[in-house]
Design a protein around this motif. Structure first.
Motif, PDB file in Angstrom:
ATOM      1  N   ASN A 104      25.441  -1.137 -33.222  1.00 53.87           N
ATOM      2  CA  ASN A 104      24.706  -0.976 -34.383  1.00 53.87           C
ATOM      3  C   ASN A 104      23.730   0.177 -33.932  1.00 53.87           C
ATOM      4  N   VAL A 105      24.582   1.447 -33.672  1.00 50.37           N
ATOM      5  CA  VAL A 105      23.686   2.693 -33.398  1.00 50.37           C
ATOM      6  C   VAL A 105      24.420   3.804 -34.151  1.00 50.37           C
ATOM      7  N   ASP A 106      23.873   4.643 -34.854  1.00 48.64           N
ATOM      8  CA  ASP A 106      24.659   5.453 -35.612  1.00 48.64           C
ATOM      9  C   ASP A 106      25.165   6.850 -34.634  1.00 48.64           C
ATOM     10  N   THR A 107      26.252   7.231 -34.835  1.00 46.42           N
ATOM     11  CA  THR A 107      26.499   8.539 -34.218  1.00 46.42           C
ATOM     12  C   THR A 107      25.817   9.889 -34.502  1.00 46.42           C
TER      13      THR A 107
ATOM     14  N   PHE B 230      26.150   9.355 -30.401  1.00 50.54           N
ATOM     15  CA  PHE B 230      25.323   8.889 -29.220  1.00 50.54           C
ATOM     16  C   PHE B 230      26.118   9.013 -28.022  1.00 50.54           C
TER      17      PHE B 230
ATOM     18  N   PHE C 247      24.027   4.905 -23.563  1.00 48.51           N
ATOM     19  CA  PHE C 247      24.490   3.316 -23.679  1.00 48.51           C
ATOM     20  C   PHE C 247      25.514   3.104 -22.747  1.00 48.51           C
TER      21      PHE C 247
ATOM     22  N   VAL D 295      20.855   0.166 -21.840  1.00 48.09           N
ATOM     23  CA  VAL D 295      20.518   1.392 -22.599  1.00 48.09           C
ATOM     24  C   VAL D 295      19.668   2.093 -21.374  1.00 48.09           C
TER      25      VAL D 295
ATOM     26  N   GLN E 165      24.761   0.877 -40.826  1.00 54.28           N
ATOM     27  CA  GLN E 165      23.215   1.109 -40.579  1.00 54.28           C
ATOM     28  C   GLN E 165      22.688   2.309 -41.112  1.00 54.28           C
ATOM     29  N   ARG E 166      23.452   3.350 -41.346  1.00 54.21           N
ATOM     30  CA  ARG E 166      23.172   4.551 -41.905  1.00 54.21           C
ATOM     31  C   ARG E 166      22.887   4.571 -43.222  1.00 54.21           C
TER      32      ARG E 166
ATOM     33  N   SER F 183      21.183  11.938 -35.476  1.00 54.17           N
ATOM     34  CA  SER F 183      21.987  10.944 -36.199  1.00 54.17           C
ATOM     35  C   SER F 183      21.391  10.207 -37.482  1.00 54.17           C
TER      36      SER F 183
END
Lengths: 356, 356
Positions: A8-11, A13, A336, A346, B93-94, B356
């Motif tokens: 659940n991390v936006d690109t 990364f 990550f 992380v 998420q974005r 991001s």
């Protein structure tokens, strides 16, 4: 935690594959052990305390770093044997920082001129130094023939001369690794002999680069300091020094636009870095699509030419192998870290941006 | 505080001349006013709240940014009118972050495809968008002829279509600025006419780049978004778009090694950035030594060829003009801001690394 593809991390990364990372660390560590070389890896590549600890656990005697600021971060993180492989200029404030650091840990720094040796001896008496020689990369470093003179002045100035070192950076050219390793060994031999002739007992002969690691001449070198090998990158692939399977760090990016056979990724020079050697095929490579080419790079766009039939959908997640991973990592706050595609942790890029 | 030359900070660090910065901001602001253009500068160049405030005070209507993360930082800093000039991909998420931001400030984002327009409308109903068109830079952006179709789908999907935009990045080539401005105007005209024909009242026609600023066609454009002009850089000098006297940001570096007519500075790609266009004369320029050339760059070394007679002493402090200042600033935590050589303040690069 989560599968890295569902993270659940936006690109964009940075993602590290722990199995590959550990394999890369073990490979170089095994080579050092079997060759009788002391391993002192260059941690400017990862700037990450956790990876430094894996390197020590795997047999490294200590770390190499590029700046006083990086060394301060690693000293704070518990590392007690650090070589700053750089001709550090002893300005008033930097000399004070060096003196403080020298009281806390076993510190060594580079020196490549008579002038700097004199000033350094005055500024930080007793500091341990290695004389940097130029073995063909033509960057910093005195000529090997001058090493005896620099070492003599350094010793007279009250510095502890521990040996000589070089960086065979001319290995970064296709087909050049073995010749670079030869000139590295030759330069270190000349310099080391001159120190002995000057009556300076300083046994360290330190070199090493990732492209030339397997050609390192352990009959001359006593220590080696590769950096990039922990991650590898597109430059190492295109130099023929590793395969895609040995790349442990990739940049997760998203396809945000498509035209014909081109896709645009949301990862540009502010994430990947703008490095592109004259011999590189583009601005990085694409994992799982070896024929794809990154033909242009803006700050937040990578333009990728994709072979017919491989065109991904808008919104697809793509793994980019950066050209020069040291600069990529220096742009990020964290890594990550995944095993088998599942994110485990992380890690902070603790020494990011510590350039002074 | 202290004279910047005596500043008790170790090199390398970034230094801003406030008089030049203010002059650069006023020049573009005056041009916008006299041309009847709305000015919405691209703040990805400086990522710095203080400079954004100077731009607003000088007449800018709001800011342009490249990512949601940058927009979040500026919204936190009190900026209430932001355009994200990028085809933002609405991952789960974005999209949530966009919706939150859209409740806090007057937000607009770019869209360049029918697929993304549909998803964006579902994810963030009512979001204000501008259709991105490709005016010749061939990066993101649909063909101008497709703008009507994208806008129609966007409007049907519940988005508020406010206009069209482009980035004439093909201005980044010697002699190309005026032709790039022409194709920029032509593409925006075609796209804008198609929106009108589709019954979509969306008056914004937004463009602009620093190399082409003085050629901007204000008979077509309604808004312009230059970024680099606040600082300028070696690329702008070599494109003939500014002089050394109009460069407000330099990198303070120290001479750490010398050989013949070459000096080595302690500022490499981890400070300057690795950008080097095919037409650039090197990896940056040297303030006060226009004939000097940065012939090679490593992570912590710049190799500079110096004209005979100008060779500086070891330990000298040199001001480097980076090639591409946007990437230089994105490597730093802070800017040392001086007036008349006296440091007045330290400004945070608040949105550094928010990619991001």
């Amino acid at each position: 935690m989560a599968a890295s593809s569902e993270l659940n991390v936006d690109t964009p990364f940075l993602q590290v594959d722990l199995d590959i990372l550990e394999g890369n660390i073990a490979r170089i560590s095994d080579f050092a052990k079997s060759s009788g070389l002391v391993l002192r890896p260059h941690a400017k590549t990862h700037k990450c305390l956790e990876i430094g600890k894996l390197q020590l656990a795997s047999g490294a005697v200590g770390l190499t770093l590029a700046t006083v600021g990086e060394a301060e971060v690693f000293a704070d993180g518990g590392f007690d044997d650090i070589f700053i492989a750089y001709p550090v200029w002893p300005s008033e404030q930097r000399a004070a920082r060096l003196a403080t650091l020298n009281e806390r840990i076993r510190l060594s720094v580079g020196v490549d001129s008579i002038e700097t040796a004199k000033l350094l001896g005055k500024a930080v008496p007793g500091l341990r130094v290695l004389v940097e020689v130029d073995s063909g990369h033509h960057r910093s470093g005195c000529a090997p023939e001058q090493a005896g003179a620099v070492a003599t002045v350094a010793a007279k100035a009250g510095l502890e001369v521990a040996g000589v070192f070089t960086f065979p950076g001319h290995s970064y050219l296709p087909g050049a690794a073995s010749a670079a390793a030869e000139s590295e060994a030759a330069a270190l031999q000349v310099a080391s002999d001159l120190l002995a002739k000057a009556g300076i007992e300083a046994p360290i002969r330190s070199g090493g680069s990732t492209p030339s690691w397997s050609s390192t001449d352990s009959s001359v070198l006593s220590e080696f300091r590769p950096g990039v090998y922990v991650f590898n990158d597109a430059q190492q692939i295109e130099l023929g020094n590793c395969s895609f399977k040995e790349v442990s760090l990739t940049v997760s990016a998203t396809v945000v636009s498509r035209h014909g056979r081109e896709i645009i990724l949301d990862s540009g020079s502010k994430t990947l870095g703008a490095d592109r050697a004259a011999w590189a095929s583009g601005y990085g490579r694409i994992l799982g699509s070896p024929e794809a080419r990154i033909t242009a790079l803006s700050e937040h766009h990578a333009t990728v030419e994709i072979p017919a039939g491989e065109l991904p959908e808008l919104g697809s997640r793509i793994q980019v192998v950066p050209n020069h991973v040291c600069n990529t990592v220096n742009l990020a706050e964290s890594l990550f870290v995944a095993r088998g595609g599942i994110v485990q942790d992380v890690w902070a890029v603790a020494a990011r941006g510590r350039n002074s």
